[in-house]
Structure formats: C-alpha cells, structure tokens
Design an enzyme around this catalytic site. Structure first.
Site, short mmCIF file in Angstrom:
data_model
loop_
_atom_site.label_atom_id
_atom_site.label_comp_id
_atom_site.label_asym_id
_atom_site.label_seq_id
_atom_site.Cartn_x
_atom_site.Cartn_y
_atom_site.Cartn_z
N ASP A 34 0.69 -1.35 0.29
CA ASP A 34 0.13 0.39 -0.25
C ASP A 34 0.93 1.35 -0.70
OD1 ASP A 34 -1.87 -1.43 0.11
OD2 ASP A 34 -3.02 -1.03 1.94
N PHE A 37 1.84 2.11 -3.18
CA PHE A 37 0.97 2.78 -4.17
C PHE A 37 0.55 3.67 -4.00
CE2 PHE A 37 -3.33 2.54 -4.86
CZ PHE A 37 -3.42 1.95 -6.70
N LEU A 94 -11.62 7.08 0.25
CA LEU A 94 -11.16 8.10 0.85
C LEU A 94 -9.79 8.84 1.12
CD1 LEU A 94 -11.60 6.56 4.68
CD2 LEU A 94 -13.43 8.39 3.59
N GLU A 124 -12.31 6.92 13.94
CA GLU A 124 -12.92 5.14 13.92
C GLU A 124 -11.40 4.30 13.50
OE1 GLU A 124 -15.83 5.07 11.07
OE2 GLU A 124 -16.78 7.07 12.08
N LYS A 126 -9.58 1.78 10.58
CA LYS A 126 -9.56 1.58 9.10
C LYS A 126 -9.73 0.08 8.74
CE LYS A 126 -7.35 3.10 4.72
NZ LYS A 126 -8.61 2.04 3.75
N ASP A 128 -9.33 -3.68 7.40
CA ASP A 128 -8.74 -3.67 5.78
C ASP A 128 -9.20 -4.74 6.11
OD1 ASP A 128 -6.68 -4.09 3.76
OD2 ASP A 128 -4.82 -3.89 5.83
N ARG A 147 -17.74 -3.00 -4.48
CA ARG A 147 -17.37 -1.56 -4.48
C ARG A 147 -18.08 -1.43 -6.12
NH1 ARG A 147 -14.14 2.49 -2.29
NH2 ARG A 147 -13.27 0.77 -1.27
N GLU A 184 -17.58 -2.78 6.08
CA GLU A 184 -16.07 -4.05 5.25
C GLU A 184 -16.60 -5.23 5.96
OE1 GLU A 184 -14.04 -1.02 4.23
OE2 GLU A 184 -12.36 -2.27 3.95
N TYR A 236 -19.87 1.24 8.75
CA TYR A 236 -19.09 2.32 9.25
C TYR A 236 -19.68 3.47 8.92
CZ TYR A 236 -15.95 1.04 5.70
OH TYR A 236 -15.72 -0.11 4.82
N LYS A 299 -13.85 11.51 10.26
CA LYS A 299 -14.65 11.60 10.03
C LYS A 299 -15.60 13.35 10.91
CE LYS A 299 -15.90 7.89 8.51
NZ LYS A 299 -17.25 5.88 8.78
N LYS A 323 -3.15 6.84 7.44
CA LYS A 323 -2.09 4.88 7.20
C LYS A 323 -1.19 4.93 8.07
CE LYS A 323 -3.73 2.86 3.74
NZ LYS A 323 -3.94 2.97 1.99
N CYS A 417 24.42 -22.62 -10.23
CA CYS A 417 23.70 -22.37 -10.03
C CYS A 417 23.12 -23.79 -9.06
CB CYS A 417 22.34 -23.11 -10.83
SG CYS A 417 20.93 -23.57 -10.66
N CYS A 420 22.05 -27.07 -9.96
CA CYS A 420 22.82 -27.76 -11.25
C CYS A 420 23.57 -27.40 -11.52
CB CYS A 420 21.54 -27.51 -12.68
SG CYS A 420 21.47 -26.65 -13.56
N CYS A 435 20.36 -18.29 -14.37
CA CYS A 435 21.00 -20.19 -14.45
C CYS A 435 20.21 -19.98 -15.89
CB CYS A 435 20.29 -20.85 -13.75
SG CYS A 435 20.74 -22.49 -13.94
N CYS A 441 18.02 -27.42 -16.16
CA CYS A 441 18.12 -27.61 -14.36
C CYS A 441 16.83 -27.92 -13.43
CB CYS A 441 17.95 -25.36 -14.67
SG CYS A 441 17.48 -25.73 -12.73
S1 IVH Z 1 -16.01 5.80 5.86
C1 IVH Z 1 -16.87 7.68 1.95
N1 IVH Z 1 -14.57 4.45 7.15
O1 IVH Z 1 -11.48 2.59 3.40
C2 IVH Z 1 -16.27 7.06 2.45
N2 IVH Z 1 -14.41 3.81 5.15
O2 IVH Z 1 -8.98 3.36 1.94
C3 IVH Z 1 -17.03 6.16 3.16
N3 IVH Z 1 -13.02 2.22 5.12
O3 IVH Z 1 -13.70 3.29 0.94
C4 IVH Z 1 -15.81 5.21 3.65
N4 IVH Z 1 -12.51 1.21 7.32
O4 IVH Z 1 -13.94 1.08 2.11
C5 IVH Z 1 -15.17 4.80 6.40
N5 IVH Z 1 -14.07 3.60 9.74
C6 IVH Z 1 -14.32 3.59 7.95
C7 IVH Z 1 -13.41 2.48 7.47
C8 IVH Z 1 -13.53 2.89 6.00
C9 IVH Z 1 -12.51 1.02 6.67
C10 IVH Z 1 -12.62 1.79 3.73
C11 IVH Z 1 -13.47 2.02 2.67
C12 IVH Z 1 -12.98 3.26 2.06
C13 IVH Z 1 -12.06 2.93 2.01
C14 IVH Z 1 -10.78 4.16 1.49
#
Ligand code: IVH
Length: 695
Positions: A34, A37, A94, A124, A126, A128, A147, A184, A236, A299, A323, A417, A420, A435, A441
């Site tokens: 991640d 990315f 997000l 909250e 997040k 995974d 999604r 999730e 959530y 939020k 993150k 190697c 082999c 090799c 091999c």
């Molecule tokens: S709120 C419009 N709350 O993380 C936003 N998302 O990287 C609504 N995720 O798309 C999402 N925990 O799939 C929200 N406590 C949390 C979350 C959460 C994980 C995920 C979700 C989101 C992604 C963004």
C-alpha cells in the site's frame, strides 16, 4: 522535470497504478505494498497538478479502484456471472495520508470552511478488508453489493447472507423502511491462518493477506464455501440521505441498536490533540485486535456539514484517513537460501528466527538480489528489520548494526546454480543472476511444468507436490509428457487412488479446449505474460504464424518490444520446443483462435440501440450485435443506425427514434439479418414445442 519528461512519467505511473489496482481489486494478489502504491499515486497527483493539461478523466487520480471483473479476465475460480446493480449513492474512497501534518491541514481546512459552526469528529479504525454496501428493506436484508467501480457493484447477497454477524432481520425500532449501510468484510487472522494452511495442504496458492482472502472469498461461486471461511462484517457509514440523524455517531449507535455490527472502538472527539491521541493509541494497540487495520479514519460528525463540504471526484471532503506505516519486526537472520525460479532467476531468501508481524508468524523473508544484499551489508547472525509488502513473502529492509557480533558471517552469493551447478550469468542491466540451463535445471523444469498447469494457463488440478513427485519418478520432463500419462502411471504417485487419477485425467481432458491465447501463455516463453500472449494470439491467429514470424512482424504486435520479440524468436528456434508443440497438437490442444461459425460482418459499421425485453436476455442480444461486427450504444442519436425494439421498449427511445427518423427493427427482423443465427420465429416455435411437451 521538463514537460516531455513529465508526460512520459505520467503515462508510466498510470500504467503501473492501473496494473496494480487490477491485481489488488480483481485478482486479490497485489504486487506492491500500500505504501508504495500510495507513493506512486501521490507522484502522479503532483505531476498532474503541475501540468493540468495532462489530466484525463480516466487517470487513476480521478477514479476509484474497481473490483468488477475485467471482461478480458478469464480466471475460472472466481464468479463472473454476478448480477450488477447501480449504487443508489456512489461508493467513494477516502483521501489518505501517512503524514500527521496533513491531518492537521484537514482539520484546519474544515475549521476555516465551516467558520463559526461548532462541530466534532468521529475517529474510527480503518478496517483492512473489502467494502460492502447493504440494503435493508422492511427490516430484512435485501441486497449486498461490492464497491465495483463505485457506480455499479457486484451482487454478492447470497454470500453475505452466510456471514454470521450480518443479521437477516433488524430488531428494535426506528429503522427506515428502505436504507443502505456500508462497511467492510474482513477475514479475522485466525480464519486466515486456518484457510491458508488448508490451501497449502490442497496445493492451492495461499492468499497474500487477510484482505485479499476476504475479497476473494466474497466472490466465490458457492455460498456454503463462503460460510466455511468465517468472514466477519463491520459497518461504518450510512449515506446521509438514507436515514435522518443529526450526527454520524447517532446514526451508527441507532444502527447498533437494530442489531447491526458496529465497531465499539469509535470515539467522538473535539480537536486535533484528541485525534492525535487516538492515532497514537491505536498505532500501538492494533496488534491486539483479531483482525487487520491499516489506519484511522477521521470524519466530521455532524451530518448537515457533509453536504456543506461536498465531495471531490473520488472522495468526500468530510473525511480523511491516516494510514499506519507497515509494521516492522526485528529478528535474527539464521541463514540464506538461494532459490531458483521458473525463469532461472536466483533469489536470496532469508531464514529468520520466527517472529510475530501484523497478525502472522514470519519465518522467511526475501532479500531480492545480490545488489540488495550488498547495499544492506547483511551478515548471517545479524538482527534484521522485516516488513510486509504486498506479496506473501516479507522483505528485509535494514540491519541493526549496533547488535552485530564479531561472529556475524558475510554471506557469499553463489557463482553456480545451487540446483544444477551451471555457472550463473547476469545481463548487463539486470539486478538478478540467472541459471542459463533453462531446459536442464530441475527447478526450472519443475517451475515450467507447474506454470503450464496453473490456473491462468491450462488450469489442470495439480500443485507443487504432485509435480515434484511426477518429476522425481521420471514421469514428466516436459509439459507435453502430461498428455501421455496413463492411469497406471498416476497410481504410482504416493497417496493417489483411482479417484485422484481420474480427476487428474479429466482435468487434462478439459484443458484440451483451453483457448489458444492461454495455451500460448502456458508455454512459458520468457517475458510473455497473460496479456502479451493474448495480443500475440490475436495478431497472428495460429501457432504456425507465431512460430514463423520475423522480428519485424513480432514488433508489430501491440506491447511487444525488442526484448519480448527476441525471446519469442529464441523459443521457436529450439527444436525441443517445436517437438513439444507437435506433441501438444496430437493431444488436441488449441493452436488457433476459434471464431464462432455464426460470427459475421453483417452489422459492420452499424450503431445499434437495444431497448425492451427479448426472447433471450438483453445481454445476449448485445453480444450478438458485437459478434456480427456492430457497436452498441445506450442512447438514440443521429448516429444510430437502428433501434432494436423488443417487448415494451423505452417510450423515450421510441419517441426520439421517430423524431430523428431512425429505423425501428423488431427482434424477428434483426435475427433475419444475421447469417447463421436461428430466426426469432424459429425460436418461438421451439419454445412453444417445449411448452406443449411439458404442459
Ligand atoms: S468511511 C465515503 N470508515 O477504506 C467514505 N471507510 O481507503 C465512506 N474503510 O472506501 C467510507 N474503514 O472501504 C470509512 N471506518 C471506516 C473505514 C473505511 C475502512 C475503507 C472503505 C473506504 C476505504 C478508503
């Protein structure tokens, strides 16, 4: 960076991001972490910001990742036939950051924009896993959508019904008659470990992490299998328009009272100091949770303010994610193995004193290549820092020099190697040693055999242990040998009974109809991946044409450059490979592109709008249009060649067609245009016959 350099880098970044996004969302097998990315995404964002004229609407910066099955993807274990439905409200992602300063910026911006209005924040975890949107109607679970691309999702309701903590019916009172709630789907670490152990025993590839396992499981064909996987749901987010509450927190508290799974780790706070305290707390404590989290979501709690702040193309302005960096563990390096891969590349793999990392025990980690070992100046006996990247095998990213003892031993990268004994070679601009004994091999041979059978190639039911046994008994040396195996030979394999032998032979039988492009991929020509194989197959049509193509002809194929073209030439120069192909042909494998006998160019150049219901599904009709060379369009315009109207066509489309003088065709008229297709009238008769027979 000048304009032209930026332009090139932008194209490169988009390619990289798209490819990894597809691997992440569709294949559930990412190849970068991640962190990597997100870093590339940021680089792209800043380049696009500096050159706004280079922004395009299909740039990954403008779109949310899609889990919808790409139409050209052809893996068979994942359900392709999910019905798709539009989300009532788009499913956004997000904005995220690894940098606490940017959380401060988010708070400052919100305070500035919202002026005098007092407000609070909901902090909250997040989670995974993989995003899900649930609709409850009259208190009953009505539909569950993934999604997808954010606008349309896959209908996975039957699977979600088998997740234990998702209630079929709501309890309590006050729930809206029709509402959506999002969250999730996760796979707890305990279920993940169990699943991967089972997969290894069955010779199936393990999942890289619980997130991939959760999203792969959610797209299985068989709901009973989903039930066995022990998935878990946490919700959530209630899209604001779905239910009337003053705050997000109240909405979730009410949802919890209706029996919905809502996290109790949430906290409403007032300012940046409390937000930072929450982040610090969970960065430490998340290890103790039974499921994976990759950050914190902040939020704005007051729902009225969500509308005021609005959304960008991809994400709301009222929320942000912080993150966590990948967790690290420090442990002792016991020894280094040098592993030979299918292509002959030699990878140093570290054996470690087992250590707990992000929910699982780590015993091995990759060191990538000789340069990386030199860069780290690593010694056997050192204490090393390990992180989990995108792939199954973790990485060593550093050495704790303070803990080095005089006994620590400098590792020696082999010059021959390990398998082999052939002297290793290294190309000028490659980081890896190879090799060169490609066809002699044992590890490379076994790797090629395994690749040939793999899911995306011939999809034959057999894993590493089986191939090892077959090789050790001398039953197979080259992929063509598989098709000569007899039941008697298979019964020599340890633990194999009549049934396993039959299953294997049956699976080989099915592989005879695997399409040409996958057979080409299965041959294991160096640098010819799935996509390139498809392009080459499409371009040349037959194996003879590929085998006799010149360098110039190969270079005409999209995506094929010097390296790939050279590798293809080299492959077909080898008499052993040609011999294999002759044997494959005798075995009945597909060596040319199959076009259905019914296809034609009857609709070439025509743009068709399809409306109403037909004797077959509307998708089927649209496929017919394409197979006969036509193009589908969803709205009637001056460019429309004709409107194909079934039963109850859309009145607007009919009106528009009449206004513009666009021809309107019936299903029967349409069918009669297509050579090789049964006429609509004929189909009706057949249906009638069926009815009389069964009625
Ligand atoms: S709120 C419009 N709350 O993380 C936003 N998302 O990287 C609504 N995720 O798309 C999402 N925990 O799939 C929200 N406590 C949390 C979350 C959460 C994980 C995920 C979700 C989101 C992604 C963004």
């Amino acid at each position: 960076m000048d304009y032209d350099q930026a332009k090139i880098r932008i194209v490169e970044l988009r390619e990289l991001l798209r490819e990894n996004s597809r691997r992440y969302y569709v294949e559930n097998a990412p190849t970068m972490s991640d962190f990597e990315f997100d870093g590339l995404m940021r680089e792209l964002e800043s380049l696009e910001k500096a050159h706004p004229d280079l922004v395009t609407s299909d740039s990954p910066t403008q779109q949310v990742g899609s889990d919808l099955h790409a139409p050209e993807a052809d893996d068979v274990s994942v359900q392709k036939e999910f019905a798709q439905y539009p989300h009532r409200y788009p499913m956004l992602s997000l904005g995220n950051t690894y940098n606490i300063g940017e959380i401060e910026d988010f708070v400052n911006r919100a305070e500035k924009e919202l002026g005098e209005v007092p407000f609070s924040y909901s902090c909250e975890l997040k989670f995974d896993g993989t995003a899900i949107s649930l609709t409850y109607r009259d208190g009953k679970l009505f539909r569950a959508l993934t999604r997808g691309d954010g606008v349309v999702g896959d209908d996975v309701t039957a699977n979600v019904r088998r997740i234990e903590n998702v209630p079929e019916s709501l309890k309590g009172s006050g729930w809206p008659l029709d509402f959506e709630i999002r969250g999730e789907i996760l796979m707890p670490y305990a279920s993940f470990d169990r699943l991967n152990k089972e997969r290894e025993e069955n010779e199936e590839p393990p999942f890289a992490n619980p997130r991939n396992a959760a999203s792969g499981s959610l797209k299985l064909l068989n709901p009973a299998e989903v039930a066995r996987r022990d998935l878990w749901c946490t919700l959530y987010h209630i899209p604001a328009q779905s239910a009337r509450f003053a705050t997000h927190d109240e909405a979730l508290t009410a949802a919890a009272s209706w029996g919905l799974p809502i996290s109790d780790k949430r906290k409403v706070v007032q300012d940046i100091h409390e937000i930072e305290a929450y982040i610090r707390y969970w960065d430490q404590e998340r290890d103790s949770l039974p499921y994976a989290t990759d950050g914190i979501v902040i939020k704005i709690n007051e729902l009225a303010l969500h509308d005021a702040l609005g959304v960008t193309a991809k994400s709301p302005r009222w929320a942000v994610a912080f993150k966590f960096r990948a967790q690290e563990a420090v442990t002792k390096l016991l020894s280094i193995d040098y592993q030979v891969g299918r292509t002959g590349a030699v990878t140093p793999v570290a054996n470690l004193d087992p250590v707990q990392l992000s929910g699982t025990v780590v015993k091995r980690a990759t060191l990538n290549n000789a340069d990386q070992m030199a860069l780290l100046d690593i010694r056997i006996g050192d204490y090393v820092k390990v992180i989990k990247g995108g792939e199954i095998i973790p990485k060593i990213i550093g050495v704790d020099l303070a803990k080095r003892t005089p006994e620590a031993e400098i590792p020696i990268f082999p010059t021959i190697c390990p398998d082999c004994g052939t002297p290793l070679e290294r190309e000028e601009d490659e980081a890896k040693w190879f090799c060169p004994n490609q066809d002699g091999c044992p590890t490379q041979i076994k790797g090629k055999l395994l690749h040939f059978l793999s899911r995306k190639a011939m999809n034959v039911l057999a894993g590493e242990a089986t191939v090892d046994q077959m090789f050790n008994l001398g039953l197979v040396r080259t992929p063509a040998d598989f098709y000569d195996l007899s039941e008697g030979q298979l019964l020599q394999l340890e633990g194999w009974k009549q049934r396993s032998a039959e299953r294997f032979l049956q699976s080989l039988e099915v592989s005879r109809s695997v399409p040409f492009d996958r057979v080409l991929f299965a041959l294991g020509i160096r640098f010819v991946g799935e996509t390139t194989a498809k392009e080459i197959a499409r371009h040349f049509g037959t194996i003879e044409a590929v085998a006799s193509a010149s360098l110039e002809q190969l270079l005409e194929v999209p995506d094929v450059g010097d390296v790939i073209a050279e590798s293809v030439l080299e492959y077909f120069r080898d008499e052993r490979h040609l011999d294999d192909i002759r044997r494959f042909k005798t075995a009945g494998l597909q060596f040319s592109i199959q076009t259905s006998a019914a296809d034609s160019a009857a609709l070439a150049g025509k743009t068709v709008v399809v409306s109403g219901t037909f004797q077959v599904s509307r998708d089927e009709i649209k496929r017919l249009v394409e197979r006969h060379g036509g193009k589908n369009s969803s709205s009637v315009s001056g460019k429309t060649s004709f409107l194909l109207a079934g039963d109850k066509p859309g009145p607007e489309k009919m009106k528009k067609a009449a206004e513009l003088g666009v021809r309107i065709l019936s299903e029967a008229e349409f069918m009669n245009m297509l050579p090789g297709e049964p006429s609509a009238a004929g189909k009706k008769e057949l249906n009638g016959l069926d009815l009389t027979l069964f009625g």
